[in-house]
Motif scaffolding. Structure first.
Motif, short mmCIF file in Angstrom:
data_model
loop_
_atom_site.label_atom_id
_atom_site.label_comp_id
_atom_site.label_asym_id
_atom_site.label_seq_id
_atom_site.Cartn_x
_atom_site.Cartn_y
_atom_site.Cartn_z
N LEU A 128 0.81 -1.22 0.00
CA LEU A 128 0.00 0.00 0.00
C LEU A 128 0.84 1.27 0.00
CD1 LEU A 128 -2.77 -0.98 2.60
CD2 LEU A 128 -2.97 -0.87 0.11
N ALA A 129 2.14 1.14 0.27
CA ALA A 129 3.00 2.33 0.39
C ALA A 129 2.93 3.24 -0.84
CB ALA A 129 4.44 1.91 0.67
N PRO A 130 2.94 2.70 -2.10
CA PRO A 130 2.89 3.61 -3.27
C PRO A 130 1.61 4.43 -3.35
CG PRO A 130 3.61 1.41 -3.91
CD PRO A 130 3.10 1.31 -2.51
N LEU A 131 0.55 4.01 -2.62
CA LEU A 131 -0.72 4.74 -2.69
C LEU A 131 -0.82 5.84 -1.63
CD1 LEU A 131 -3.19 1.75 -3.23
CD2 LEU A 131 -2.05 3.16 -4.95
N MET A 132 0.05 5.76 -0.62
CA MET A 132 -0.01 6.75 0.44
C MET A 132 0.29 8.15 -0.10
SD MET A 132 -0.94 5.05 3.10
CE MET A 132 -1.90 4.10 1.95
N GLY A 133 -0.46 9.12 0.33
CA GLY A 133 -0.26 10.50 -0.11
C GLY A 133 -1.03 10.86 -1.37
N ARG A 134 -1.68 9.87 -2.00
CA ARG A 134 -2.47 10.14 -3.20
C ARG A 134 -3.93 10.39 -2.81
NH1 ARG A 134 -0.06 8.74 -8.10
NH2 ARG A 134 1.87 7.51 -7.93
N THR A 135 -4.63 11.15 -3.67
CA THR A 135 -6.04 11.38 -3.43
C THR A 135 -6.84 10.13 -3.81
OG1 THR A 135 -6.49 12.21 -5.65
CG2 THR A 135 -5.73 13.82 -4.01
N LEU A 136 -8.08 10.06 -3.33
CA LEU A 136 -8.93 8.92 -3.67
C LEU A 136 -9.17 8.85 -5.18
CD1 LEU A 136 -10.56 6.59 -2.52
CD2 LEU A 136 -12.52 8.12 -2.31
N ALA A 137 -9.32 10.00 -5.84
CA ALA A 137 -9.52 10.02 -7.29
C ALA A 137 -8.30 9.46 -8.02
CB ALA A 137 -9.81 11.44 -7.76
N GLU A 138 -7.10 9.79 -7.52
CA GLU A 138 -5.88 9.27 -8.15
C GLU A 138 -5.78 7.76 -7.96
OE1 GLU A 138 -2.78 13.03 -7.79
OE2 GLU A 138 -3.08 11.72 -6.06
N ILE A 139 -6.13 7.28 -6.76
CA ILE A 139 -6.09 5.84 -6.50
C ILE A 139 -7.10 5.12 -7.40
CG2 ILE A 139 -6.52 4.05 -4.77
CD1 ILE A 139 -5.49 6.04 -2.67
#
Length: 474
Positions: free
Chosen positions: A420-431
Motif C-alpha cells: 500500500l505504500a505507493p498509494l499513500m499520499g495520493r487522493t482517492l480520485a488518483e487511486i
C-alpha cells in the motif's frame, strides 16, 4: 430438417467401416440415413442402446451419431462405454433443445461434437465430415502442418494443427475458444493463411475494445453524414474483408442488437452501412473467438442461440499454456533469442532453475504472460543465461503459490503495508484511476470485461476514460 440432396456424391464406398447411427425415432432415423447417403456415406442404424452397442463392437465405426435419449439406456453411459473400448472413435451426440446441459456433459466426457434438434442439414453433414477428418489415422512421418507463428509440438497443439489443416480449405465458420493469451488470433490467422483465401485480406476486429455505439459502424461501415462525426464514408471491417477473412475477436461482447444484424449478414452475405439505402453483397469467411464459455452466455441470455449455432460450426479450442508440457520451454528459448537480437543483448538460453520454474508455473496469462516476462528480462538484464534473480517479482509470487505442497504463507502485515505504500499520499480520485488503468491492462483494454471485474457499468468506465483523456489533452 430437409431430406434434399446435400450436394455430395451418392453411394460412395470409401472402403472404411460404415457410420453408426443410433436414433430411436423412426422418422428421424430415416431422414438422417437419407441425408448421410446423399452425402456419399455408408451408414448402419440402430434404434436401441443394446443394438447400438452390438453394432459398435461388430463394425468399429470411425464416427457414431448418438441420440442421448434412448428407450433402454442412457446415451451418455453408452457413449462412455464405446469410448472406453475404442478411444479413437468420434461421437457426435444428438439431443433435444431442453437437454443442452446433458450435451455439454457429453462433450466433457469425450464427445467430438453435439447437435441440438432441429438442426440444419448442412451443419449435420459438416459435423460428420469434420469428425471423419479428425478420425482419419495420421501417417507418423507426416505430422499436421504447423503455421510459422506457432511454437510447440505438444499433443494439445498437434490437435490444433490438425483441426486447422482439416478446416482451412472449407468455407465453414470457425469458432475459436480459449483463455486470454493462448493465441486465438494466431489460430485465426493460420486458418486464413492455409485457406484458398490466403491472397485476400485478413481483417481482425476486437469486439470488446470498441464502444457499443460505434460497433455497427466498425463492422458494417457508414456513409458520410449518417450521424454526427461521420465526416467521410467508412467501408467497415466486413467490406474490408471482401474476398478474405473477417476475424471477430471477443465476439461474445457484441450487443444483442448488433448480434441480430450479424446473424442477418451471415444468412444473406449482405451488408448495409449506416446511412445506406440498400445493402450490397460481400464474399467473406467468418472466424470468431472468445475467452468466455459461449453456451453459458447463451443460457444467460447475453448471446443469441441462433447466432451461436450459425457461428459454432467448427470449434477449435486453444489449450492453456499450463497443459502444453515442454512447449513452455521451447517458446521461451525461441522468443528469448528473438528479443535478445532485437535489443542487442547476449542471452543464449535459460538456466536449469528457470526451466524447472517455467514448467511448474500455472501461467494464468498464458503465452502472452510468458512473452511479457521474457521481454522484461531482456530489456532490464543481459546474459548469457536467464537466472531466477532476473525474473519479475510477481513471477516469484506465482511460484510461491504454485509450490508442490500448495501452501503459500499468508501475507504479513509488513507485506501489506509495503504493497500500500505507493498509494499513500495520493487522493482517492488518483487511486481510483490507478486501479481502473491496472484493471484495463489486466483485461487487454476491454472495457466490458473490466467493468464486470470491477462490478461497475461499462458506461461509467467510458465516462471516466473520456474525462481523463480530455483532462490529459488539455
Amino acid at each position: 430438417m430437409s431430406v434434399a440432396d446435400s450436394g455430395g456424391s451418392r453411394g460412395t464406398d470409401t472402403g472404411r467401416p460404415p457410420l453408426l447411427l443410433i436414433e430411436d425415432t423412426p422418422s428421424l432415423r430415416l431422414v438422417y440415413e437419407q441425408v448421410l447417403r446423399n452425402a456419399g456415406h455408408t451408414v448402419t442404424s440402430e434404434m436401441t442402446g443394446a443394438g447400438g452397442r452390438a453394432a459398435f463392437r461388430r463394425l468399429r465405426p470411425p464416427v457414431v451419431l448418438l441420440d442421448l435419449m434412448l428407450p433402454d439406456c442412457d446415451g451418455l453411459d453408452l457413449m462412455q462405454a464405446m469410448l472406453a473400448e475404442a478411444p479413437e472413435t468420434r461421437v457426435i451426440v444428438i439431443t433435444a433443445n431442453g437437454s443442452i446441459n446433458k450435451a455439454v456433459a457429453a462433450m466433457r466426457a469425450g464427445a467430438h461434437e453435439f447437435l441440438v434438434k432441429p438442426f440444419d442439414e448442412q451443419r449435420f453433414v459438416d459435423a460428420v465430415r469434420n469428425a471423419l477428418a479428425a478420425s482419419a489415422p495420421a501417417a507418423p512421418a507426416a505430422p499436421p502442418p504447423r503455421h510459422s507463428a506457432f511454437i510447440g509440438d505438444s499433443r494439445p497443439m498437434q490437435e490444433v494443427y490438425a483441426r486447422i489443416a482439416s478446416v482451412a480449405r472449407s468455407m465453414a465458420t470457425v469458432f475459436i475458444t480459449g483463455e486470454s493469451g493462448t493465441g486465438k488470433e494466431l489460430c485465426a490467422q493460420a486458418v486464413h493463411d492455409q485457406s484458398g483465401r490466403a491472397g485476400g485480406p485478413f481483417i481482425a476486429l476486437n469486439c470488446g475494445a470498441i464502444p457499443t455505439d460505434l460497433l455497427e459502424s466498425e463492422v458494417f461501415g457508414h456513409l458520410k453524414g449518417a450521424f454526427t462525426g461521420a465526416i467521410q464514408d467508412k467501408p467497415g471491417a466486413a467490406a474490408a474483408a471482401d474476398g478474405g477473412t473477417l476475424f471477430l475477436d471477443e465476439v461474445c461482447e457484441l450487443d444483442l442488437n448488433l448480434q441480430t444484424k450479424l446473424l442477418r449478414f451471415l444468412q444473406t452475405s449482405q451488408i448495409q452501412p449506416v446511412g445506406a439505402a440498400r445493402p450490397r453483397k460481400v464474399d467473406v469467411r467468418i472466424v470468431c473467438a472468445t475467452n468466455r464459455d459461449p453456451l453459458a452466455e447463451v443460457r444467460a441470455g447475453r448471446f443469441r442461440e441462433d447466432l451461436y449455432y450459425r457461428l459454432h460450426v467448427v470449434p477449435i479450442h486453444m489449450p492453456p499454456l499450463r497443459t502444453r508440457g515442454a512447449d513452455v520451454v521451447g517458446i521461451a528459448a525461441t522468443m528469448l533469442r528473438r528479443y535478445a537480437a532485437e535489443e542487442g543483448k547476449r542471452f543464449e538460453g535459460l538456466s536449469l532453475e528457470v526451466i524447472e520454474l517455467f514448467q511448474r508455473l500455472p501461467w494464468p496469462g498464458n503465452v502472452r504472460q510468458l512473452l511479457n516476462v521474457l521481454r522484461n528480462v531482456v530489456v532490464l538484464h543481459d546474459g548469457p543465461q536467464v537466472t531466477l534473480e532476473m525474473l519479475p517479482l510477481e513471477l516469484h509470487h506465482h511460484a510461491e503459490l504454485a509450490r508442490p505442497d500448495g501452501d503459500a504463507p499468508p501475507p504479513a502485515s509488513d507485506d501489506i503495508a509495503a504493497a500500500l505504500a505507493p498509494l499513500m499520499g495520493r487522493t482517492l480520485a488518483e487511486i481510483e484511476r490507478l486501479v481502473i488503468e491496472a484493471a484495463l491492462a489486466r483485461h487487454d483494454g476491454s472495457v466490458p470485461r473490466t467493468a464486470r471485474a470491477l462490478d461497475v457499468a461499462p458506461s461509467t468506465l467510458y465516462r471516466k476514460l473520456d474525462g481523463w483523456n480530455r483532462r490529459d489533452g488539455g
